[in-house]
Design an enzyme around this catalytic site. Sequence first.
Site, PDB file in Angstrom:
ATOM      1  N   ASN A  22      20.202  56.744  50.675  1.00 18.15           N
ATOM      2  CA  ASN A  22      20.813  56.170  49.475  1.00 18.15           C
ATOM      3  C   ASN A  22      21.927  57.121  49.039  1.00 18.15           C
ATOM      4  O   ASN A  22      21.676  58.146  48.414  1.00 18.15           O
ATOM      5  CB  ASN A  22      19.731  56.038  48.393  1.00 18.15           C
ATOM      6  CG  ASN A  22      20.281  55.485  47.092  1.00 18.15           C
ATOM      7  OD1 ASN A  22      21.489  55.283  46.948  1.00 18.15           O
ATOM      8  ND2 ASN A  22      19.390  55.250  46.150  1.00 18.15           N
ATOM      9  N   ARG A  97      20.896  51.993  51.786  1.00 19.48           N
ATOM     10  CA  ARG A  97      21.191  51.256  50.556  1.00 19.48           C
ATOM     11  C   ARG A  97      22.710  51.130  50.459  1.00 19.48           C
ATOM     12  O   ARG A  97      23.430  52.129  50.503  1.00 19.48           O
ATOM     13  CB  ARG A  97      20.668  52.024  49.348  1.00 19.48           C
ATOM     14  CG  ARG A  97      21.036  51.294  48.084  1.00 19.48           C
ATOM     15  CD  ARG A  97      20.596  52.039  46.854  1.00 19.48           C
ATOM     16  NE  ARG A  97      21.057  51.301  45.685  1.00 19.48           N
ATOM     17  CZ  ARG A  97      21.322  51.868  44.522  1.00 19.48           C
ATOM     18  NH1 ARG A  97      21.190  53.169  44.368  1.00 19.48           N
ATOM     19  NH2 ARG A  97      21.718  51.136  43.519  1.00 19.48           N
ATOM     20  N   HIS A 186      21.475  46.201  41.241  1.00 24.20           N
ATOM     21  CA  HIS A 186      20.022  46.463  41.152  1.00 24.20           C
ATOM     22  C   HIS A 186      19.205  45.366  41.836  1.00 24.20           C
ATOM     23  O   HIS A 186      18.025  45.185  41.542  1.00 24.20           O
ATOM     24  CB  HIS A 186      19.524  46.519  39.689  1.00 24.20           C
ATOM     25  CG  HIS A 186      20.002  47.690  38.900  1.00 24.20           C
ATOM     26  ND1 HIS A 186      20.277  47.599  37.549  1.00 24.20           N
ATOM     27  CD2 HIS A 186      20.239  48.968  39.244  1.00 24.20           C
ATOM     28  CE1 HIS A 186      20.671  48.767  37.101  1.00 24.20           C
ATOM     29  NE2 HIS A 186      20.658  49.627  38.116  1.00 24.20           N
ATOM     30  N   LEU A 215      15.415  49.107  33.746  1.00 20.29           N
ATOM     31  CA  LEU A 215      15.970  49.979  32.713  1.00 20.29           C
ATOM     32  C   LEU A 215      15.905  51.427  33.167  1.00 20.29           C
ATOM     33  O   LEU A 215      14.907  52.128  32.962  1.00 20.29           O
ATOM     34  CB  LEU A 215      15.182  49.804  31.400  1.00 20.29           C
ATOM     35  CG  LEU A 215      14.930  48.352  30.951  1.00 20.29           C
ATOM     36  CD1 LEU A 215      14.032  48.313  29.732  1.00 20.29           C
ATOM     37  CD2 LEU A 215      16.257  47.656  30.658  1.00 20.29           C
ATOM     38  N   ARG A 247      27.048  53.923  29.982  1.00 24.37           N
ATOM     39  CA  ARG A 247      27.948  52.755  30.033  1.00 24.37           C
ATOM     40  C   ARG A 247      27.771  51.897  28.791  1.00 24.37           C
ATOM     41  O   ARG A 247      26.644  51.717  28.307  1.00 24.37           O
ATOM     42  CB  ARG A 247      27.646  51.885  31.266  1.00 24.37           C
ATOM     43  CG  ARG A 247      27.903  52.578  32.576  1.00 24.37           C
ATOM     44  CD  ARG A 247      27.772  51.587  33.734  1.00 24.37           C
ATOM     45  NE  ARG A 247      27.640  52.291  34.990  1.00 24.37           N
ATOM     46  CZ  ARG A 247      26.604  52.173  35.813  1.00 24.37           C
ATOM     47  NH1 ARG A 247      25.615  51.345  35.535  1.00 24.37           N
ATOM     48  NH2 ARG A 247      26.564  52.854  36.931  1.00 24.37           N
ATOM     49  N   ASP A 289      19.750  60.382  27.755  1.00 23.63           N
ATOM     50  CA  ASP A 289      18.378  60.327  28.218  1.00 23.63           C
ATOM     51  C   ASP A 289      17.462  59.758  27.124  1.00 23.63           C
ATOM     52  O   ASP A 289      17.395  60.307  26.022  1.00 23.63           O
ATOM     53  CB  ASP A 289      17.934  61.752  28.603  1.00 23.63           C
ATOM     54  CG  ASP A 289      16.655  61.733  29.395  1.00 23.63           C
ATOM     55  OD1 ASP A 289      15.611  61.330  28.840  1.00 23.63           O
ATOM     56  OD2 ASP A 289      16.689  62.114  30.577  1.00 23.63           O
ATOM     57  N   ILE A 338      12.990  53.943  32.108  1.00 21.05           N
ATOM     58  CA  ILE A 338      12.708  53.579  30.705  1.00 21.05           C
ATOM     59  C   ILE A 338      11.688  52.447  30.654  1.00 21.05           C
ATOM     60  O   ILE A 338      10.708  52.505  29.904  1.00 21.05           O
ATOM     61  CB  ILE A 338      14.017  53.166  29.982  1.00 21.05           C
ATOM     62  CG1 ILE A 338      15.008  54.334  29.954  1.00 21.05           C
ATOM     63  CG2 ILE A 338      13.715  52.673  28.579  1.00 21.05           C
ATOM     64  CD1 ILE A 338      16.405  53.980  29.451  1.00 21.05           C
ATOM     65  N   GLU A 392      12.516  50.811  45.277  1.00 24.08           N
ATOM     66  CA  GLU A 392      13.622  50.278  46.071  1.00 24.08           C
ATOM     67  C   GLU A 392      13.559  50.789  47.512  1.00 24.08           C
ATOM     68  O   GLU A 392      13.862  50.057  48.450  1.00 24.08           O
ATOM     69  CB  GLU A 392      14.956  50.664  45.424  1.00 24.08           C
ATOM     70  CG  GLU A 392      15.194  49.936  44.124  1.00 24.08           C
ATOM     71  CD  GLU A 392      16.192  50.622  43.223  1.00 24.08           C
ATOM     72  OE1 GLU A 392      15.813  51.653  42.595  1.00 24.08           O
ATOM     73  OE2 GLU A 392      17.332  50.159  43.119  1.00 24.08           O
TER      74      GLU A 392
HETATM   75  P1  ADP Z   1      18.160  56.212  37.580  1.00 27.52           P
HETATM   76  O1  ADP Z   1      18.825  54.941  37.159  1.00 27.52           O
HETATM   77  O2  ADP Z   1      19.065  57.392  37.566  1.00 27.52           O
HETATM   78  O3  ADP Z   1      17.290  56.082  38.810  1.00 27.52           O
HETATM   79  P2  ADP Z   1      15.627  56.323  36.165  1.00 27.52           P
HETATM   80  O4  ADP Z   1      15.134  54.991  36.614  1.00 27.52           O
HETATM   81  O5  ADP Z   1      14.931  57.540  36.629  1.00 27.52           O
HETATM   82  O6  ADP Z   1      17.180  56.494  36.371  1.00 27.52           O
HETATM   83  O7  ADP Z   1      15.583  56.294  34.556  1.00 27.52           O
HETATM   84  C1  ADP Z   1      16.091  57.334  33.789  1.00 27.52           C
HETATM   85  C2  ADP Z   1      15.775  57.028  32.341  1.00 27.52           C
HETATM   86  O8  ADP Z   1      14.355  56.864  32.208  1.00 27.52           O
HETATM   87  C3  ADP Z   1      16.196  58.122  31.391  1.00 27.52           C
HETATM   88  O9  ADP Z   1      16.800  57.563  30.238  1.00 27.52           O
HETATM   89  C4  ADP Z   1      14.874  58.757  31.044  1.00 27.52           C
HETATM   90  O10 ADP Z   1      14.888  59.315  29.756  1.00 27.52           O
HETATM   91  C5  ADP Z   1      13.954  57.570  31.066  1.00 27.52           C
HETATM   92  N1  ADP Z   1      12.556  58.020  31.147  1.00 27.52           N
HETATM   93  C6  ADP Z   1      11.926  58.595  32.182  1.00 27.52           C
HETATM   94  N2  ADP Z   1      10.668  58.950  31.817  1.00 27.52           N
HETATM   95  C7  ADP Z   1      10.539  58.569  30.518  1.00 27.52           C
HETATM   96  C8  ADP Z   1       9.509  58.650  29.545  1.00 27.52           C
HETATM   97  N3  ADP Z   1       8.328  59.200  29.848  1.00 27.52           N
HETATM   98  N4  ADP Z   1       9.743  58.149  28.304  1.00 27.52           N
HETATM   99  C9  ADP Z   1      10.918  57.604  27.983  1.00 27.52           C
HETATM  100  N5  ADP Z   1      11.941  57.495  28.843  1.00 27.52           N
HETATM  101  C10 ADP Z   1      11.749  57.966  30.086  1.00 27.52           C
END
Ligand code: ADP
Length: 407
Positions: A22, A97, A186, A215, A247, A289, A338, A392
């Site tokens: 990826n 990917r 996605h 998310l 974004r 985050d 999220i 994925e």
């Molecule tokens: P990416 O799109 O980079 O793969 P992820 O799917 O890992 O991202 O998602 C990242 C988001 O998930 C961040 O906003 C992070 O804060 C949120 N996140 C991860 N663990 C938690 C948690 N325990 N509580 C709230 N948000 C979380």
Amino acid sequence: MRTQNCDLPQATSHLPLILVLNSGSSSLKFALIQPDSGEIVFSGLADRLTTAEALLQVKSAGGTRKTAPIPFATHAASLDTIFRSLKDFQIAAVGHRVVHGGEKFRESVVIDDAAEAAIATCMTIAPLHAPPNLVAIRAARKKFPQLTHVAVFDTAFHQSLPPYAYTYAVPYEWYEQHKVRKYGFHGTSHRYVAQEAARRLASAPENLQLLTAHLGNGASVCAVRNGKSVDTSMGFTPLEGLVMGTRSGDMDPNVFLFLHQQAGLSLMEVTEILNKKSGLLGLSGVSNDMRTLLVEKAKGHPRASLAVEVFCYRLAKHLLGTAAALDHIDAIVFTGGIGENSWPVRQRTLEHLRIFHATIDHELNRSHGAGAAGRITTSDSQLLALVVPTNEELLIARETTRLMKPC
Ligand code: ADP
């Protein structure tokens, strides 16, 4: 460029494994997966590529983790290092990917020279992501010429959108001449969680109508009708739709001209700000985050609270709007960092969806549906909501296995 000489773990495995690559704009993830069990025997991430802080992190099945600085490593150089670390594994095929398949690719394909050339033509519509994808494809095909290479596209799942869902109300020539239309992204995640939700509901994907919400740092919703995507929130690029980490999501395009005239910003500057400095980061001024924002919100930080509120409201609004593509909703599925982990976001979003009569089971929501196959609504709720972790890489490994040449 310094040649990397990292002391990476090199395990021996005799299982035929699928290597999933990826390759993103500044990072490169890989995983060696056993496609039947889904076991990841070796995986890693090279990120902040081309910067002084570039770092390669790898993890073996036993949990051993190693990190190695790879200062200023390019995608190609980090691939070299990764390939060296794989020398003791028996790799059966490679799954890539690929972010953009344009209108050419409606499903995953075996990469031959013609497919590679066709993927290269998609570069004009995804100038940020397609080049790293191509670097990885070319390097891997060169390194493993005897193996089948398969491209799995983020956009392919959404090629089933009907024209009235993917066509923008702009001069039709923009579509005919420049292919400006909604593509959606996605797709691999939406497809995986739709299949997994069907499995958990003991149903076939063909019999279900779902709304899926991926998310993560990027975020999108999708209406999945009888196993096919029929509408989604991301558009020509991943900028459209939901509020994301950095974004903006939906916004009036006239802001470009206004900010140009009022603040002297160029087209490039506004584009950069909408993609990299907006969303949760721009709203809160604190972080992109969600974890950080929820902590700050709890402390009473007004802009962190606003960022979370805008995120949840926009998400609910898109879920409601996207439901126009369905006859009924068998389940809303939350996934991504999220969606899988942040119960306050799910709670707030479902509260906005009161028109669907979702009754949250707060205990299950806080435990992310543990022990209830991901269910976070009460058993008598009129709307079923589920948490389904995405995977994925596993879907890419399975697609690769499906298309592999028999040995
Ligand atoms: P990416 O799109 O980079 O793969 P992820 O799917 O890992 O991202 O998602 C990242 C988001 O998930 C961040 O906003 C992070 O804060 C949120 N996140 C991860 N663990 C938690 C948690 N325990 N509580 C709230 N948000 C979380």
